[in-house]
Design a protein around this motif. Structure first.
Motif, short mmCIF file in Angstrom:
data_model
loop_
_atom_site.label_atom_id
_atom_site.label_comp_id
_atom_site.label_asym_id
_atom_site.label_seq_id
_atom_site.Cartn_x
_atom_site.Cartn_y
_atom_site.Cartn_z
N GLY A 1 5.17 3.13 38.48
CA GLY A 1 3.88 3.86 38.07
C GLY A 1 3.92 5.44 38.42
O GLY A 1 3.36 6.36 37.77
N ALA A 2 4.55 5.15 39.66
CA ALA A 2 4.77 6.83 40.39
C ALA A 2 5.54 7.75 39.43
O ALA A 2 5.59 8.70 39.61
N ARG A 3 6.43 7.10 38.73
CA ARG A 3 7.53 7.83 37.92
C ARG A 3 7.16 7.83 36.40
O ARG A 3 7.86 8.19 35.59
N GLY A 4 5.97 7.16 36.44
CA GLY A 4 5.31 7.51 34.98
C GLY A 4 5.78 6.52 33.82
O GLY A 4 5.64 6.87 32.60
N VAL A 5 6.25 5.20 34.29
CA VAL A 5 6.70 4.33 33.38
C VAL A 5 5.44 3.44 33.10
O VAL A 5 4.96 2.56 34.01
N THR A 6 5.00 3.58 31.83
CA THR A 6 3.93 2.66 31.60
C THR A 6 4.08 1.29 31.53
O THR A 6 2.94 0.50 31.55
N ASP A 7 5.32 0.69 31.43
CA ASP A 7 5.58 -0.87 31.40
C ASP A 7 4.86 -1.39 32.90
O ASP A 7 4.61 -2.64 32.62
N ALA A 8 4.48 -0.62 33.69
CA ALA A 8 4.04 -1.20 34.94
C ALA A 8 2.46 -1.32 34.79
O ALA A 8 1.81 -2.02 35.51
N VAL A 9 1.86 -0.92 33.60
CA VAL A 9 0.31 -1.11 33.70
C VAL A 9 -0.29 -2.52 33.84
O VAL A 9 -1.10 -2.70 34.56
N PRO A 10 0.42 -3.41 33.06
CA PRO A 10 0.07 -4.85 33.29
C PRO A 10 -0.03 -5.24 34.63
O PRO A 10 -1.05 -6.08 35.26
N THR A 11 1.19 -5.21 35.34
CA THR A 11 1.01 -5.68 36.59
C THR A 11 0.23 -4.82 37.55
O THR A 11 -0.54 -5.49 38.55
N LEU A 12 0.04 -3.67 37.27
CA LEU A 12 -1.05 -2.67 38.21
C LEU A 12 -2.42 -3.31 38.06
O LEU A 12 -3.10 -3.26 38.94
N ILE A 13 -2.71 -3.70 36.92
CA ILE A 13 -3.93 -4.30 36.58
C ILE A 13 -4.31 -5.37 37.14
O ILE A 13 -5.42 -5.94 37.95
N ALA B 1 -1.80 4.79 40.91
CA ALA B 1 -0.93 4.80 40.00
C ALA B 1 -1.26 4.54 38.45
O ALA B 1 -0.79 5.21 37.71
N LEU B 2 -2.27 3.82 38.25
CA LEU B 2 -3.01 3.75 36.92
C LEU B 2 -3.65 5.32 36.55
O LEU B 2 -3.58 5.54 35.56
N LEU C 1 -12.38 -3.03 39.83
CA LEU C 1 -12.24 -2.50 38.53
C LEU C 1 -12.91 -1.46 38.33
O LEU C 1 -12.70 -0.23 37.70
N ALA C 2 -14.40 -1.41 38.80
CA ALA C 2 -15.06 -0.35 38.47
C ALA C 2 -14.51 0.91 39.38
O ALA C 2 -14.49 2.07 38.96
N GLN C 3 -14.00 0.90 40.36
CA GLN C 3 -13.32 2.07 41.30
C GLN C 3 -12.05 2.24 40.53
O GLN C 3 -11.88 3.62 40.58
N ALA C 4 -11.46 1.42 39.88
CA ALA C 4 -9.99 1.67 39.17
C ALA C 4 -10.47 2.58 37.96
O ALA C 4 -9.58 3.51 37.67
N LEU C 5 -11.65 2.31 37.26
CA LEU C 5 -12.07 3.03 36.07
C LEU C 5 -12.58 4.51 36.34
O LEU C 5 -12.56 5.15 35.53
N ALA C 6 -12.58 4.69 37.64
CA ALA C 6 -13.10 5.95 37.93
C ALA C 6 -12.50 7.27 37.47
O ALA C 6 -12.94 8.17 37.01
N ASP C 7 -11.23 7.01 37.44
CA ASP C 7 -10.34 8.16 37.11
C ASP C 7 -9.60 8.00 35.85
O ASP C 7 -8.25 8.61 35.58
N ILE C 8 -9.97 7.15 34.98
CA ILE C 8 -9.55 6.81 33.72
C ILE C 8 -10.17 7.73 32.68
O ILE C 8 -11.48 7.22 32.70
N PRO C 9 -9.79 8.77 32.18
CA PRO C 9 -10.56 9.13 31.25
C PRO C 9 -10.90 8.58 30.01
O PRO C 9 -10.03 7.72 29.53
N ASP D 1 -6.52 5.45 27.17
CA ASP D 1 -7.13 4.40 26.33
C ASP D 1 -6.53 2.93 26.50
O ASP D 1 -7.41 2.25 26.60
N ARG D 2 -5.21 2.91 26.58
CA ARG D 2 -4.72 1.50 27.08
C ARG D 2 -5.06 0.97 28.35
O ARG D 2 -5.59 -0.14 28.26
N ILE D 3 -5.02 1.97 29.30
CA ILE D 3 -5.45 1.31 30.55
C ILE D 3 -6.74 1.13 30.57
O ILE D 3 -6.98 -0.03 31.19
N ALA D 4 -7.58 1.84 30.07
CA ALA D 4 -9.06 1.52 30.11
C ALA D 4 -9.27 0.24 29.50
O ALA D 4 -10.03 -0.58 30.29
N ALA D 5 -8.87 -0.16 28.43
CA ALA D 5 -9.02 -1.34 27.37
C ALA D 5 -8.34 -2.56 28.43
O ALA D 5 -8.95 -3.62 28.54
#
Length: 340
Positions: free
Chosen positions: A231-243, A258-259, A299-307, A270-274
């Motif tokens: 996630g820190a390297r910008g690899v979006t494959d990490a998104v499901p595990t981070l969620i 990281a998200l 989840l609410a806290q994680a959504l805070a910085d997702i535009p 949009d993908r991360i928010a969804a």
């Protein structure tokens, strides 16, 4: 047969045959008219028996006992020889490893050799402070071979020493990656964890490829560390595990950070928010089967910085959650988003 002939035919020197005679191992059956030792066929057979037993590592004293004691049983002695041989092999293997590591350091002179030996000994010291100083010193003019650093990093239990070793490995570049990759396949969970932590600190394309492999592996702990690093390297494959980490409350703050970083990439928000919203609940919030209050709060806290509107709508719904803590968290986060 005279001693010279026996020596030539047996390969045992005349001097050693005289030594055997003095120990009572092989006494010639007779003497010639001139007083020289004469060996019979039985004497020569005994000489070959002695040499056979010596080839197994028995001392001359043990050989004499084996040949002369009618009650002697070899099993205990053989077991002892096996133990001694294993210990000797282990010691020789350790010496060979140390010599190879010294050679890998390419010392220019004996002073360099002594420094490498001192650093290798310090890495294996009982004192955590001494191990840490050795790790921090390893990037000096005479460095510790990367193989030794990897071995130390994969076995280190003290967190401060482990951090110093990972720093030293990161400074060594990608030289240790192949060895660390083997650590990812270790049967020991702690070794796999230390391996992925070390790989995560190496800023290299090959390290990223190893982390991708680790993300798809069966070890959930390894996957989590890999996801944070990717996630820190910008690899979006990490998104499901981070969620998953946010929902489960495992390093959830780091996972949310990281998200947030990944959401800055085009098309990722949009993908991360969804993904986050999809973990809130099937159906109405608070209904049976929904994420529990603690998970909804994270989840609410994680959504805070997702535009984006998806995150905003989800937070608006969470502001009316049946759980007061969840509702207050969502309301606060919405306030922060409005101020931006």
């Amino acid at each position: 047969m005279l001693i010279g002939d026996v020596a030539r035919r047996s390969g045992v020197s005349a001097r050693m045959l005289r030594h055997y005679d003095s120990l009572g191992l092989v006494r010639p059956t007779g003497r010639s008219h001139a007083g020289y030792r004469e060996y019979s066929g039985d004497d020569i057979r005994r000489i070959f028996h002695i040499e056979s037993l010596r080839s197994l590592g028995l001392s001359l004293r043990e050989v004499k006992r084996a040949l002369d004691d009618p009650d002697f049983t070899p099993s205990e002695l053989v077991d002892d020889l096996i133990r001694q041989t294993r210990e000797r092999i282990a010691a020789e293997t350790e010496l060979l490893t140390r010599l190879r590591r010294i050679d890998a350091a390419e010392p220019a002179g004996w002073e360099d050799v002594l420094q490498v030996v001192a650093l290798l000994q310090a890495l294996g010291a009982k004192s955590a402070g001494r191990r840490q100083r050795a790790a921090l010193s390893s990037a000096g003019d005479v460095s510790v071979p990367v193989e030794a650093l990897v071995e130390a990093a994969l076995s280190e239990t003290d967190p401060h020493v482990a951090g110093a070793l990972r720093w030293a490995l990161a400074r060594s570049g990608d030289d240790g990656l192949a060895l660390l990759a083997r650590g990812l396949g270790s049967p020991a969970a702690d070794v796999r964890k230390r391996a992925v932590q070390s790989i995560a600190e190496i800023p290299d394309g090959e390290a990223t490829a190893l982390l991708r492999d680790a993300l798809a592996g069966p070890d959930v702990v390894v996957r989590r560390y890999a996801a944070l690093a990717l996630g820190a390297r910008g690899v979006t494959d990490a998104v499901p595990t981070l969620i998953d980490m946010v929902v489960e409350g495992t390093n959830d703050v780091d996972a949310a950070d990281a998200l947030s970083a990944l959401a800055s990439q085009a098309g990722s928000a949009d993908r991360i928010a969804a993904g986050l919203v999809g973990r809130l609940a099937p159906g109405a919030l608070g209904a049976p089967g929904a994420a529990g209050p603690a998970a909804r709060r994270r989840l609410a806290q994680a959504l805070a910085d997702i535009p984006g509107p998806t995150a905003s709508r989800a937070l608006a719904d969470l502001a009316h959650d049946d759980d007061r803590a969840v509702a207050l968290t969502a309301t606060y986060v919405l306030g922060l988003r409005d101020e931006r």
